[in-house]
Design a protein around this motif. Structure first.
Motif, PDB file in Angstrom:
ATOM      1  N   SER A 242       0.827  -1.214   0.000  1.00  0.00           N
ATOM      2  CA  SER A 242       0.000   0.000   0.000  1.00  0.00           C
ATOM      3  C   SER A 242       0.858   1.260   0.000  1.00  0.00           C
ATOM      4  CB  SER A 242      -0.935   0.010   1.207  1.00  0.00           C
ATOM      5  OG  SER A 242      -0.191  -0.104   2.414  1.00  0.00           O
ATOM      6  N   LYS A 243       2.107   1.144   0.424  1.00  0.00           N
ATOM      7  CA  LYS A 243       3.031   2.271   0.376  1.00  0.00           C
ATOM      8  C   LYS A 243       4.459   1.743   0.370  1.00  0.00           C
ATOM      9  CE  LYS A 243       0.849   3.601   3.994  1.00  0.00           C
ATOM     10  NZ  LYS A 243       0.316   4.394   5.154  1.00  0.00           N
ATOM     11  N   ASP A 244       5.354   2.504  -0.241  1.00  0.00           N
ATOM     12  CA  ASP A 244       6.758   2.109  -0.292  1.00  0.00           C
ATOM     13  C   ASP A 244       7.500   2.459   0.987  1.00  0.00           C
ATOM     14  OD1 ASP A 244       6.513   1.181  -2.936  1.00  0.00           O
ATOM     15  OD2 ASP A 244       6.815   3.213  -3.718  1.00  0.00           O
ATOM     16  N   THR A 245       7.045   3.507   1.660  1.00  0.00           N
ATOM     17  CA  THR A 245       7.660   3.950   2.912  1.00  0.00           C
ATOM     18  C   THR A 245       6.556   4.248   3.910  1.00  0.00           C
ATOM     19  OG1 THR A 245       9.525   4.939   1.720  1.00  0.00           O
ATOM     20  CG2 THR A 245       9.164   5.663   3.981  1.00  0.00           C
ATOM     21  N   VAL A 246       6.706   3.742   5.125  1.00  0.00           N
ATOM     22  CA  VAL A 246       5.764   4.041   6.195  1.00  0.00           C
ATOM     23  C   VAL A 246       6.391   5.130   7.064  1.00  0.00           C
ATOM     24  CG1 VAL A 246       4.483   3.157   8.166  1.00  0.00           C
ATOM     25  CG2 VAL A 246       4.849   1.703   6.161  1.00  0.00           C
ATOM     26  N   TYR A 247       5.770   6.291   7.064  1.00  0.00           N
ATOM     27  CA  TYR A 247       6.252   7.400   7.881  1.00  0.00           C
ATOM     28  C   TYR A 247       5.475   7.405   9.201  1.00  0.00           C
ATOM     29  CZ  TYR A 247       8.453   9.118   3.609  1.00  0.00           C
ATOM     30  OH  TYR A 247       9.228   9.241   2.476  1.00  0.00           O
TER      31      TYR A 247
ATOM     32  N   VAL B  22       6.399  31.195  21.784  1.00  0.00           N
ATOM     33  CA  VAL B  22       6.216  30.071  22.704  1.00  0.00           C
ATOM     34  C   VAL B  22       4.937  29.341  22.306  1.00  0.00           C
ATOM     35  CG1 VAL B  22       5.787  29.417  25.111  1.00  0.00           C
ATOM     36  CG2 VAL B  22       7.438  31.230  24.579  1.00  0.00           C
ATOM     37  N   THR B  23       4.956  28.008  22.360  1.00  0.00           N
ATOM     38  CA  THR B  23       3.751  27.237  22.040  1.00  0.00           C
ATOM     39  C   THR B  23       3.382  26.319  23.197  1.00  0.00           C
ATOM     40  OG1 THR B  23       5.013  25.477  20.941  1.00  0.00           O
ATOM     41  CG2 THR B  23       4.209  27.267  19.572  1.00  0.00           C
ATOM     42  N   PHE B  24       2.078  26.242  23.480  1.00  0.00           N
ATOM     43  CA  PHE B  24       1.489  25.283  24.419  1.00  0.00           C
ATOM     44  C   PHE B  24       0.502  24.430  23.609  1.00  0.00           C
ATOM     45  CE2 PHE B  24       1.600  28.229  28.442  1.00  0.00           C
ATOM     46  CZ  PHE B  24       2.983  28.165  28.449  1.00  0.00           C
ATOM     47  N   GLU B  25       0.647  23.119  23.652  1.00  0.00           N
ATOM     48  CA  GLU B  25      -0.300  22.240  22.966  1.00  0.00           C
ATOM     49  C   GLU B  25      -0.225  20.837  23.547  1.00  0.00           C
ATOM     50  OE1 GLU B  25       0.768  21.192  18.824  1.00  0.00           O
ATOM     51  OE2 GLU B  25       2.497  22.497  19.117  1.00  0.00           O
ATOM     52  N   GLY B  26      -1.084  19.934  23.048  1.00  0.00           N
ATOM     53  CA  GLY B  26      -1.083  18.557  23.513  1.00  0.00           C
ATOM     54  C   GLY B  26       0.132  17.795  23.016  1.00  0.00           C
ATOM     55  N   ASP B  27       0.372  16.635  23.621  1.00  0.00           N
ATOM     56  CA  ASP B  27       1.578  15.858  23.294  1.00  0.00           C
ATOM     57  C   ASP B  27       1.353  14.814  22.210  1.00  0.00           C
ATOM     58  OD1 ASP B  27       0.034  14.058  24.744  1.00  0.00           O
ATOM     59  OD2 ASP B  27       1.675  13.361  26.017  1.00  0.00           O
ATOM     60  N   ARG B  28       0.186  14.825  21.571  1.00  0.00           N
ATOM     61  CA  ARG B  28      -0.037  13.950  20.425  1.00  0.00           C
ATOM     62  C   ARG B  28       0.406  14.696  19.170  1.00  0.00           C
ATOM     63  NH1 ARG B  28      -3.289   9.515  21.386  1.00  0.00           N
ATOM     64  NH2 ARG B  28      -2.363   8.829  19.426  1.00  0.00           N
ATOM     65  N   LEU B  29       1.476  14.238  18.547  1.00  0.00           N
ATOM     66  CA  LEU B  29       2.093  14.971  17.448  1.00  0.00           C
ATOM     67  C   LEU B  29       1.612  14.533  16.068  1.00  0.00           C
ATOM     68  CD1 LEU B  29       5.772  15.136  18.748  1.00  0.00           C
ATOM     69  CD2 LEU B  29       3.852  16.641  19.246  1.00  0.00           C
ATOM     70  N   GLU B  30       0.756  13.507  16.006  1.00  0.00           N
ATOM     71  CA  GLU B  30       0.285  13.037  14.710  1.00  0.00           C
ATOM     72  C   GLU B  30      -0.601  14.103  14.053  1.00  0.00           C
ATOM     73  OE1 GLU B  30      -0.223   9.506  17.609  1.00  0.00           O
ATOM     74  OE2 GLU B  30      -0.114  11.677  17.685  1.00  0.00           O
ATOM     75  N   PRO B  31      -0.564  14.214  12.729  1.00  0.00           N
ATOM     76  CA  PRO B  31      -1.375  15.227  12.038  1.00  0.00           C
ATOM     77  C   PRO B  31      -2.861  15.142  12.364  1.00  0.00           C
ATOM     78  CG  PRO B  31       0.255  14.326  10.534  1.00  0.00           C
ATOM     79  CD  PRO B  31       0.343  13.505  11.794  1.00  0.00           C
TER      80      PRO B  31
END
Length: 529
Positions: A35-40, A269-278
């Motif tokens: 389904s893909k050549d590279t899994v990111y 400065v940034t404040f956000e959640g720790d889930r980095l997935e798009p």
């Protein structure tokens, strides 16, 4: 009884048939499709497990095949796999594996199988000199020799400072005291006090920009202490986490304008959640709040972007100077102020489940060149709500004077007919002060057919568009859903401000040179093609 025996027999035969290998296979010919050549795998923090990612493997031939081996190239790989629900075998091919190797995987003709991939890696095990981030790669290898095929695996591992509650020698987890109940019993939350000499993090009262900070639970700033956050610092909060500034404590967020116009977030400065997935980029409610408790002092915030909290700032009967700040996607409120004292220049709040800005239980407020917008779907949320009381669970309504609520050169807009709500407990008397002043503001206020249409003279300033205020005209934000509330010269807010309330520099550091200036936090400029 006879029927029961038959059912048992049928069940037994079905269980046998489900385990049978009743098809013949031929060795894979090396022509698998993927389904893909590279899994990111998206960026993760060191030692923290990633989300699960999927690779689909196709057998497009008319033969049932056997794949002799599916394995990770590196024998000590920090990736792990599950292949069609199996965890694999060990290196000898005997015992249960750890998700790195699979032998003799069968795949029917014109069928497919799923491979699920995760990673957990420690950055100091992957690179020399302990860099702050490391691109970690590996390969999934199918078969070997001339029939070998590969799919690449790539993820970015970021180093970080991790702050969390510790346990004492008895195994009792640290917690944070936030007061007492009516019986005098302590009220505690999951949290910890910051430490000037933490063995791993050093001085936790000074957040620098060398590595991100990841916070689990509420980080407490006790009386007499100040949490200082440097320009360019990145702070990530786990679920149900945040910062609590205790009575006598202070918060200084010292973001700054970037010297490089091509990288405007360099010194922010940034404040956000720790889930980095798009997929979590704009999901509200991922973490708790920044709680400035009653009695905290000298709180200052500059050039901060805060996003995806339950409640951006909770400001309780304490001062806050907040400038050049953006607050996005709050599940409840962008700012909830209770009898607080807030002064602000160049503030942007967009999207909140209840109100972008709520000034409750009176207080003292002044906002210049602010942009408040709320297009939240459902529940009739507001851009701005102002009140001199607060209704309690028992039905009581304690009140407190609204000393002032001044809004100058501001935009108050959204998707509802009414985006400004003035809630005076003592509308027809003067027992509880309710002082407000709106000048040169663009306000969404369509009261026809609403309960505010009659006998609510407090809105006459906007009904009659006095004081340079204008109503119901489109500010033409660039892209509300992408949190881009910039305007251009076609906006109704273009050159509708007043020099009397001018803030010379806009939120992005551009000079306000027009006379009169634009309303809102952004100086107008042409949108990109």
């Amino acid at each position: 009884m006879r029927q029961l025996i038959c059912l048992l027999f049928v069940g037994f035969m079905l269980s046998l048939s489900s385990c049978r290998k009743d098809f013949d296979t031929v060795p894979s010919d090396g022509n698998l499709a993927f389904s893909k050549d590279t899994v990111y795998l998206d960026t993760v923090f060191t030692s923290i497990g990633s989300s699960t990612y999927t690779l689909k493997v196709y057998n497009n031939s008319d033969d049932d095949i056997n794949i002799p081996s599916i394995k990770l190239k590196n024998i000590d790989s920090r990736y792990r796999m599950m292949v069609d629900g199996m965890s694999g075998v060990d290196e000898d091919g005997n015992g249960v594996g750890d998700g790195r190797r699979f032998n003799n995987v069968e795949l029917l003709a014109n069928d497919s199988l799923y491979i699920f991939i995760e990673t957990t890696a420690k950055i100091n095990e992957l690179a020399n000199n302990n860099p702050t981030q490391f691109l970690y790669t590996d390969d999934i290898v199918f078969d070997s020799g001339s029939k070998e095929q590969k799919v690449n695996l790539v993820t970015l591992i970021k180093d970080a400072y991790f702050l969390y509650p510790h346990r004492d020698d008895a195994g009792i987890k640290e917690s944070l005291l936030i007061g007492t109940d009516d019986n005098g019993d302590e009220i505690r939350i999951n949290g910890f006090e910051l430490d000037h000499s933490d063995p791993a993090n050093g001085d936790e009262f000074h957040f620098n920009n060398t590595k991100p900070y990841v916070i689990y639970g509420y980080a407490g700033v006790p009386s007499g202490e100040t949490l200082t956050i440097d320009p360019g610092a990145r702070v990530y909060f786990h679920a149900e986490s945040g910062i609590v500034v205790q009575p006598g404590g202070s918060l200084h967020v010292n973001g700054a304008i970037s010297p490089d116009p091509t990288n405007p977030q360099q010194n922010e400065v940034t404040f956000e959640g720790d889930r980095l997935e798009p997929m979590f980029e704009d999901v509200p409610g991922q973490w708790g709040t920044i709680w400035l408790r009653q009695g905290s002092v000298n709180n200052r915030v500059n050039h901060l972007t805060l996003k995806n909290a339950l409640l951006g700032f909770l400001v309780e009967n304490c001062p806050l100077e907040i400038n050049n700040t953006q607050i996005y996607n709050s599940a409840n409120y962008g700012i909830l102020a209770r009898a607080a004292g807030i002064t602000s220049e160049n503030l942007v709040i967009n999207l909140a489940g209840q109100a972008s800005l709520a000034c409750s239980l009176g207080g003292d407020y002044e906002f210049k060149h602010a942009t408040f917008n709320n297009n939240w779907v459902g529940s009739n949320p507001l851009a701005v709500w102002i009140s001199n009381y607060e209704e309690q669970a028992d039905g009581s309504k304690p009140s407190n004077p609204l000393v002032r609520a001044n809004f100058y050169n501001c935009i108050i807009y959204g998707s509802n007919n009414i985006e400004l709500y003035l809630d005076d407990i003592d509308l027809n008397n003067n027992d509880v002060a309710f002082n407000y002043d709106f000048q040169n503001c663009l306000i969404k206020f369509r009261d026809n057919g609403t309960s505010l249409q009659n006998n609510h003279p407090e809105y006459d300033f906007i009904r009659n568009q006095t004081g340079g205020n204008i109503k119901n005209q489109d500010p033409k934000f660039y892209d509300v859903n992408a949190n881009k509330l910039n305007i251009d010269d076609t906006s109704a807010a273009f050159q509708k401000g007043s020099l009397s309330f001018l803030v010379p520099i806009d939120i992005l550091g551009r000079p306000r040179t027009s006379n009169p200036p634009d309303m809102g936090a952004y100086q107008s400029f042409p949108f990109p093609e």
